[in-house]
Design a protein around this motif. Structure first.
Motif, PDB file in Angstrom:
ATOM      1  N   GLU A  78       5.411  -3.887   7.335  1.00 51.87           N
ATOM      2  CA  GLU A  78       6.742  -3.225   6.649  1.00 51.87           C
ATOM      3  C   GLU A  78       6.272  -2.086   6.251  1.00 51.87           C
ATOM      4  O   GLU A  78       5.166  -1.788   5.759  1.00 51.87           O
ATOM      5  N   LYS A  79       7.523  -1.171   6.347  1.00 51.02           N
ATOM      6  CA  LYS A  79       7.376   0.390   5.734  1.00 51.02           C
ATOM      7  C   LYS A  79       8.564   0.686   5.194  1.00 51.02           C
ATOM      8  O   LYS A  79       9.749   0.422   6.109  1.00 51.02           O
ATOM      9  N   SER A  80       8.506   1.670   4.226  1.00 53.45           N
ATOM     10  CA  SER A  80       9.703   1.996   3.626  1.00 53.45           C
ATOM     11  C   SER A  80       9.880   3.527   4.628  1.00 53.45           C
ATOM     12  O   SER A  80       8.948   4.028   5.086  1.00 53.45           O
ATOM     13  N   GLU A  81      10.803   4.397   4.166  1.00 53.94           N
ATOM     14  CA  GLU A  81      11.132   5.514   4.595  1.00 53.94           C
ATOM     15  C   GLU A  81      10.235   6.493   4.035  1.00 53.94           C
ATOM     16  O   GLU A  81       9.537   6.393   2.900  1.00 53.94           O
ATOM     17  N   PRO A  82       9.326   7.456   4.902  1.00 56.37           N
ATOM     18  CA  PRO A  82       8.398   8.330   4.245  1.00 56.37           C
ATOM     19  C   PRO A  82       9.003   9.370   3.224  1.00 56.37           C
ATOM     20  O   PRO A  82      10.272   9.420   2.985  1.00 56.37           O
ATOM     21  N   PHE A  83       8.085   9.634   2.218  1.00 57.50           N
ATOM     22  CA  PHE A  83       8.518  10.557   1.080  1.00 57.50           C
ATOM     23  C   PHE A  83       7.620  11.639   0.769  1.00 57.50           C
ATOM     24  O   PHE A  83       6.289  11.091   1.221  1.00 57.50           O
ATOM     25  N   GLN A  84       7.791  12.468   0.234  1.00 59.77           N
ATOM     26  CA  GLN A  84       6.870  13.519  -0.175  1.00 59.77           C
ATOM     27  C   GLN A  84       6.489  13.757  -1.808  1.00 59.77           C
ATOM     28  O   GLN A  84       7.650  13.607  -2.227  1.00 59.77           O
ATOM     29  N   MET A  85       5.638  13.591  -2.064  1.00 63.56           N
ATOM     30  CA  MET A  85       5.322  13.628  -3.696  1.00 63.56           C
ATOM     31  C   MET A  85       5.949  15.010  -3.974  1.00 63.56           C
ATOM     32  O   MET A  85       5.593  15.948  -3.577  1.00 63.56           O
ATOM     33  N   PRO A  86       6.324  15.109  -5.186  1.00 71.47           N
ATOM     34  CA  PRO A  86       6.611  16.195  -5.693  1.00 71.47           C
ATOM     35  C   PRO A  86       5.483  17.090  -6.211  1.00 71.47           C
ATOM     36  O   PRO A  86       4.532  16.781  -6.502  1.00 71.47           O
ATOM     37  N   VAL A  87       5.401  18.522  -6.151  1.00 76.77           N
ATOM     38  CA  VAL A  87       4.510  19.500  -6.415  1.00 76.77           C
ATOM     39  C   VAL A  87       4.489  19.385  -8.171  1.00 76.77           C
ATOM     40  O   VAL A  87       5.587  19.807  -8.795  1.00 76.77           O
ATOM     41  N   CYS A 143       0.861  -1.280  -0.068  1.00 79.08           N
ATOM     42  CA  CYS A 143       0.041   0.035   0.074  1.00 79.08           C
ATOM     43  C   CYS A 143       0.786   1.334  -0.036  1.00 79.08           C
ATOM     44  O   CYS A 143       1.906   1.157   0.641  1.00 79.08           O
ATOM     45  N   LEU A 144       0.227   2.308  -0.570  1.00 78.44           N
ATOM     46  CA  LEU A 144       0.864   3.661  -0.283  1.00 78.44           C
ATOM     47  C   LEU A 144      -0.148   4.383   0.428  1.00 78.44           C
ATOM     48  O   LEU A 144      -1.200   4.404   0.247  1.00 78.44           O
ATOM     49  N   VAL A 145       0.570   4.565   1.609  1.00 75.78           N
ATOM     50  CA  VAL A 145      -0.157   5.109   2.853  1.00 75.78           C
ATOM     51  C   VAL A 145      -0.117   6.870   2.727  1.00 75.78           C
ATOM     52  O   VAL A 145       0.872   7.235   2.778  1.00 75.78           O
ATOM     53  N   LEU A 146      -1.273   7.420   2.551  1.00 74.26           N
ATOM     54  CA  LEU A 146      -1.403   8.677   2.554  1.00 74.26           C
ATOM     55  C   LEU A 146      -1.725   9.291   4.101  1.00 74.26           C
ATOM     56  O   LEU A 146      -2.561   9.586   4.359  1.00 74.26           O
ATOM     57  N   GLY A 147      -0.792   9.418   4.843  1.00 69.68           N
ATOM     58  CA  GLY A 147      -0.471   9.781   6.281  1.00 69.68           C
ATOM     59  C   GLY A 147       0.361   8.882   6.825  1.00 69.68           C
ATOM     60  O   GLY A 147       1.511   8.290   6.173  1.00 69.68           O
ATOM     61  N   GLU A 148       0.343   8.772   8.094  1.00 67.47           N
ATOM     62  CA  GLU A 148       1.112   7.950   8.972  1.00 67.47           C
ATOM     63  C   GLU A 148       0.819   6.381   8.978  1.00 67.47           C
ATOM     64  O   GLU A 148      -0.322   5.967   9.156  1.00 67.47           O
ATOM     65  N   ALA A 149       1.860   5.486   8.578  1.00 61.57           N
ATOM     66  CA  ALA A 149       1.574   4.064   8.690  1.00 61.57           C
ATOM     67  C   ALA A 149       1.929   3.626   9.934  1.00 61.57           C
ATOM     68  O   ALA A 149       3.199   3.165  10.092  1.00 61.57           O
ATOM     69  N   VAL A 150       1.126   3.396  10.839  1.00 63.10           N
ATOM     70  CA  VAL A 150       1.177   2.834  12.190  1.00 63.10           C
ATOM     71  C   VAL A 150       0.298   1.874  12.501  1.00 63.10           C
ATOM     72  O   VAL A 150      -0.957   2.175  12.210  1.00 63.10           O
TER      73      VAL A 150
END
Length: 93
Positions: free
Chosen positions: A81-90, A68-75
């Motif tokens: 499992e989770k990857s490092e957070p990232f921010q989508m480019p504008v 999944c691509l989590v829009l928010g915090e994955a807790v």
């Protein structure tokens, strides 16, 4: 990676999954890149609201976890499992 029982659809909509989508899904699976679901956290689960075809095909095929691509915090207890957070480019014009 989120446990399937922690993902809930936004609505009761259940599509008729086309043969074309089934083929697309299987092709991605063979390439080891199954479709990811976009979800967002709400209470203690993750809400899926955009890809009902993939969601119900995952259920039909008895997957126990989904990328999944989590829009928010994955807790929470459903996050495996989770990857490092990232921010989508504008977007630019």
């Amino acid at each position: 990676m989120i446990k399937v029982e922690g993902i809930k659809p936004f609505s009761d909509f259940k599509p008729k999954i086309s043969d074309g989508f089934r083929s697309y899904f299987e092709n991605l699976k063979k390439q080891d890149i199954p479709p990811q679901l976009h979800v967002y956290p709400k209470d203690d689960v993750f809400i899926m609201s955009d890809d009902y075809n993939a969601y119900y095909l995952y259920l039909e095929k008895n997957y126990s976890k989904i990328i999944c691509l989590v829009l928010g915090e994955a807790v929470g207890e459903f996050v495996l499992e989770k990857s490092e957070p990232f921010q989508m480019p504008v977007p630019t014009s």
